[in-house]
Motif scaffolding. Structure first.
Motif, PDB file in Angstrom:
ATOM      1  N   ALA A 128      37.081  41.801  34.393  1.00 59.51           N
ATOM      2  CA  ALA A 128      37.295  40.366  34.198  1.00 59.51           C
ATOM      3  C   ALA A 128      36.411  39.613  35.197  1.00 59.51           C
ATOM      4  O   ALA A 128      36.902  38.937  36.099  1.00 59.51           O
ATOM      5  CB  ALA A 128      38.767  40.018  34.390  1.00 59.51           C
ATOM      6  N   ILE A 129      35.102  39.715  35.017  1.00 62.85           N
ATOM      7  CA  ILE A 129      34.179  39.215  36.028  1.00 62.85           C
ATOM      8  C   ILE A 129      34.209  37.696  36.174  1.00 62.85           C
ATOM      9  O   ILE A 129      33.988  37.171  37.274  1.00 62.85           O
ATOM     10  CB  ILE A 129      32.759  39.753  35.771  1.00 62.85           C
ATOM     11  N   ASP A 130      34.494  36.965  35.114  1.00 63.33           N
ATOM     12  CA  ASP A 130      34.599  35.510  35.241  1.00 63.33           C
ATOM     13  C   ASP A 130      35.777  35.121  36.138  1.00 63.33           C
ATOM     14  O   ASP A 130      35.686  34.193  36.940  1.00 63.33           O
ATOM     15  CB  ASP A 130      34.721  34.852  33.863  1.00 63.33           C
ATOM     16  N   LYS A 131      36.887  35.856  36.014  1.00 68.25           N
ATOM     17  CA  LYS A 131      38.041  35.596  36.882  1.00 68.25           C
ATOM     18  C   LYS A 131      37.718  35.974  38.327  1.00 68.25           C
ATOM     19  O   LYS A 131      38.182  35.319  39.262  1.00 68.25           O
ATOM     20  CB  LYS A 131      39.269  36.360  36.378  1.00 68.25           C
ATOM     21  N   VAL A 132      36.919  37.028  38.514  1.00 66.15           N
ATOM     22  CA  VAL A 132      36.487  37.399  39.863  1.00 66.15           C
ATOM     23  C   VAL A 132      35.698  36.248  40.480  1.00 66.15           C
ATOM     24  O   VAL A 132      35.916  35.868  41.637  1.00 66.15           O
ATOM     25  CB  VAL A 132      35.632  38.685  39.838  1.00 66.15           C
ATOM     26  N   ALA A 133      34.765  35.682  39.709  1.00 65.78           N
ATOM     27  CA  ALA A 133      33.954  34.561  40.209  1.00 65.78           C
ATOM     28  C   ALA A 133      34.852  33.394  40.606  1.00 65.78           C
ATOM     29  O   ALA A 133      34.655  32.785  41.673  1.00 65.78           O
ATOM     30  CB  ALA A 133      32.944  34.138  39.149  1.00 65.78           C
ATOM     31  N   ALA A 139      38.355  31.230  47.176  1.00 65.99           N
ATOM     32  CA  ALA A 139      38.522  31.788  48.524  1.00 65.99           C
ATOM     33  C   ALA A 139      37.337  31.444  49.430  1.00 65.99           C
ATOM     34  O   ALA A 139      37.225  31.982  50.535  1.00 65.99           O
ATOM     35  CB  ALA A 139      38.694  33.305  48.437  1.00 65.99           C
ATOM     36  N   ASP A 140      36.442  30.548  48.960  1.00 70.44           N
ATOM     37  CA  ASP A 140      35.256  30.132  49.723  1.00 70.44           C
ATOM     38  C   ASP A 140      34.311  31.285  50.047  1.00 70.44           C
ATOM     39  O   ASP A 140      33.648  31.289  51.087  1.00 70.44           O
ATOM     40  CB  ASP A 140      35.658  29.403  51.012  1.00 70.44           C
TER      41      ASP A 140
END
Length: 197
Positions: A128-133, A139-140
């Motif tokens: 889920a790479i979009d959610k990771v981004a 988280a800055d």
């Protein structure tokens, strides 16, 4: 592992002389395909020349070890003789950005080699790479956003071309290069349609 890390996608060993590194890994028992390298014509009508970075890999189930080197402009003799040149093909409006990104990657490899040869790349698989981004942004944690590239699929894949989506963590400080932390490249990757991601 955290909820958005499935496994290690790959680690990358950056080397000065790719032929020597290939020979070492083959003596250790790894099966390594011929390296590949992007290529483009430097002037109209000229044959494509290698540039950027050349690499090959040793595959494991659902991960791989990458061997990579920086290709200095005009120094094509340092590549193994069986290196596969991959001419860049992109619409005219996209090509300058593609060349810029390859240039950034090769500059990062060169900077790592200035320090020492070694393992400087660590990519984790995140389905889920979009959610990771989004999580990293909230988280800055600085990163270059999600990029999408297409490449030839491995032998035996169901489709001839696979889509790779990835992001790279940016280092901290005013002199940090985009897409690289102090020790190298760290990021997340998702190969669309790859079983086991």
């Amino acid at each position: 592992m955290g909820p958005d890390i499935a496994r290690i996608h790959h680690v990358g060993h950056i080397v000065e002389i790719l032929a020597q590194a290939l020979s070492l890994y083959e003596r250790l028992g790894f099966v390594m395909p011929p390296p590949s390298c992007p290529a483009m014509s430097r002037r109209e009508g000229a044959a494509p020349e290698p540039f950027g970075a050349a690499n090959t890999h040793a595959d494991f189930p659902y991960s791989f070890l990458e061997l990579a080197t920086w290709v200095k402009e005009g120094d094509t003799g340092s590549l193994p003789a069986d290196t596969h040149l991959v001419p860049l093909q992109a619409p005219a409006e996209v090509l300058p950005l593609l060349v810029e990104r390859i240039g950034e990657t090769s500059a990062n490899l060169a900077a790592r080699l200035d320090r020492f040869q070694g393992v400087h790349i660590l990519m984790f698989s995140s389905p889920a790479i979009d959610k990771v981004a989004e999580r990293l942004t909230s988280a800055d944690v600085r990163h270059g956003g999600v990029n999408t590239v297409r490449r030839a699929a491995p032998e035996g894949a169901k489709v001839p071309v696979e889509t790779v989506r990835y992001l790279e963590i940016d280092g901290e400080g005013p002199d940090a290069r985009p897409g690289t932390v102090a020790e190298g490249r760290v990021g997340r990757c998702h190969v669309v349609g790859w079983v086991g991601v």
